[in-house]
Design a protein around this motif. Sequence first.
Motif, PDB file in Angstrom:
ATOM      1  N   TYR A  30     -19.830  52.133  -1.356  1.00 30.36           N
ATOM      2  CA  TYR A  30     -20.334  51.216  -2.379  1.00 30.36           C
ATOM      3  C   TYR A  30     -20.599  49.842  -1.785  1.00 30.36           C
ATOM      4  O   TYR A  30     -20.289  49.560  -0.625  1.00 30.36           O
ATOM      5  CB  TYR A  30     -19.311  51.093  -3.512  1.00 30.36           C
ATOM      6  N   SER A  33     -24.163  50.284  -8.365  1.00 23.82           N
ATOM      7  CA  SER A  33     -22.951  50.590  -7.610  1.00 23.82           C
ATOM      8  C   SER A  33     -21.711  50.181  -8.404  1.00 23.82           C
ATOM      9  O   SER A  33     -20.717  50.917  -8.439  1.00 23.82           O
ATOM     10  CB  SER A  33     -22.980  49.869  -6.256  1.00 23.82           C
ATOM     11  N   THR A  36     -18.754  52.622  -9.768  1.00 25.11           N
ATOM     12  CA  THR A  36     -17.337  52.359  -9.479  1.00 25.11           C
ATOM     13  C   THR A  36     -16.482  52.597 -10.713  1.00 25.11           C
ATOM     14  O   THR A  36     -15.414  53.220 -10.639  1.00 25.11           O
ATOM     15  CB  THR A  36     -17.159  50.912  -8.980  1.00 25.11           C
ATOM     16  N   LEU A  74     -27.133  53.148  -1.346  1.00 30.74           N
ATOM     17  CA  LEU A  74     -25.869  53.014  -2.060  1.00 30.74           C
ATOM     18  C   LEU A  74     -26.100  53.023  -3.575  1.00 30.74           C
ATOM     19  O   LEU A  74     -27.158  52.619  -4.050  1.00 30.74           O
ATOM     20  CB  LEU A  74     -25.178  51.708  -1.657  1.00 30.74           C
ATOM     21  N   PRO A  75     -25.063  53.468  -4.312  1.00 29.64           N
ATOM     22  CA  PRO A  75     -23.826  54.074  -3.822  1.00 29.64           C
ATOM     23  C   PRO A  75     -24.064  55.483  -3.304  1.00 29.64           C
ATOM     24  O   PRO A  75     -24.942  56.186  -3.783  1.00 29.64           O
ATOM     25  CB  PRO A  75     -22.925  54.089  -5.052  1.00 29.64           C
TER      26      PRO A  75
END
Length: 270
Positions: free
Chosen positions: A125, A132, A136, A168-169
Motif C-alpha cells: 500500500y 489504497s 486498508t 498500488l494497492p
Amino acid sequence: MALNPNEDTEFNEALRKHGILPPRPPTPRTPSPPPAPTLEEKYANYTAAELRELAAEAPDDETERILELLRRRRLQEARKVEMARFGRVYPISREDYTREVTEASQVNEEGDEQVKGTGVVVFLYKDGLPHSDRATQHMQILAQRHPHTKFVSIVGDKCIPNLPDARLPMLIIYRKGEVLNQLVAWGADRERKIEELEAVLILAGAIIPQQRRPPGSEADSDNDGSDLEDDLGDDPSSRMRSAATSTNAKAPKNIRGKKEDSDSEFEFDL
C-alpha cells in the motif's frame, strides 16, 4: 478594446461559427459523488455493545434488524479470533518477508487433515492514495472476519523497490510456500466494495470459507451462527460470497496467476 477569445459572448460565438475562432473546449463533467457507505462500512469499528445501543435507538425496523445482524456477526468474529491464530493485519518489513509470509504459508493449521497450509495475503500500500486507504480499511475488516487467513501489510516500495504507485494497492496471495495469485491496483478503476474484495480473495485461494456446524451443535446454541447468513440472504455481501464459492466461478481478469507473475519486471527474491 482587445478581443478576448475565451469570453462567452455572442460576438465570439459568431466568430467560432465562421471558423475564425477555434471551438470552445468542452466543459469538464462534474464527477459523480461517491456512493453512500453501507451500514456495515459505516459501523465497521463499532463493538457489539455499541451496535446493540444503536439498534435500540434505530429510526425504523429495517435499520434495527440490520444493526442487530451486524452485532451478531461481530460476536461471531470475536469468537473466531479467540479460536484462531490471527485476526488482524500484521505490519512487516522486507527483512521479515520470508519468515512472516513464505514460511508462514507452509504451516498447516492444527487438525488440518488435508494439509492445505495457511493462506497469507500480503497487502502492499501507500498512505495518501484514496483507493489504497479504502482498501486498508477493508483489509482490517476482512482480517477480523477471516482469522484463519494471515493478513500482513508493507509499504509498496519498501517491499519492491521502484514499484510504481499506479500498481498500488497490490495483493500477493500465498499458500504452501507458493504465490497463488497477484492482484494489482485494486480499486484504481472504480470504487470497490468490501464484498468484492472478499469474493476475490476466496476465488484466489487466500480464504477458505469455514464450514457451518449442523443446527443444534454447540456453536449454534445461542442462535448467533447458522441463521445469521440466512437472515442476510438478500444482502449483497452474502450474494458475493455465494458467487465466490460456486464451482463454476471464474477469477476476475485483474488476478494474475503464477505464470504471469514469473514474467513481471517487479519480481523480487526475498
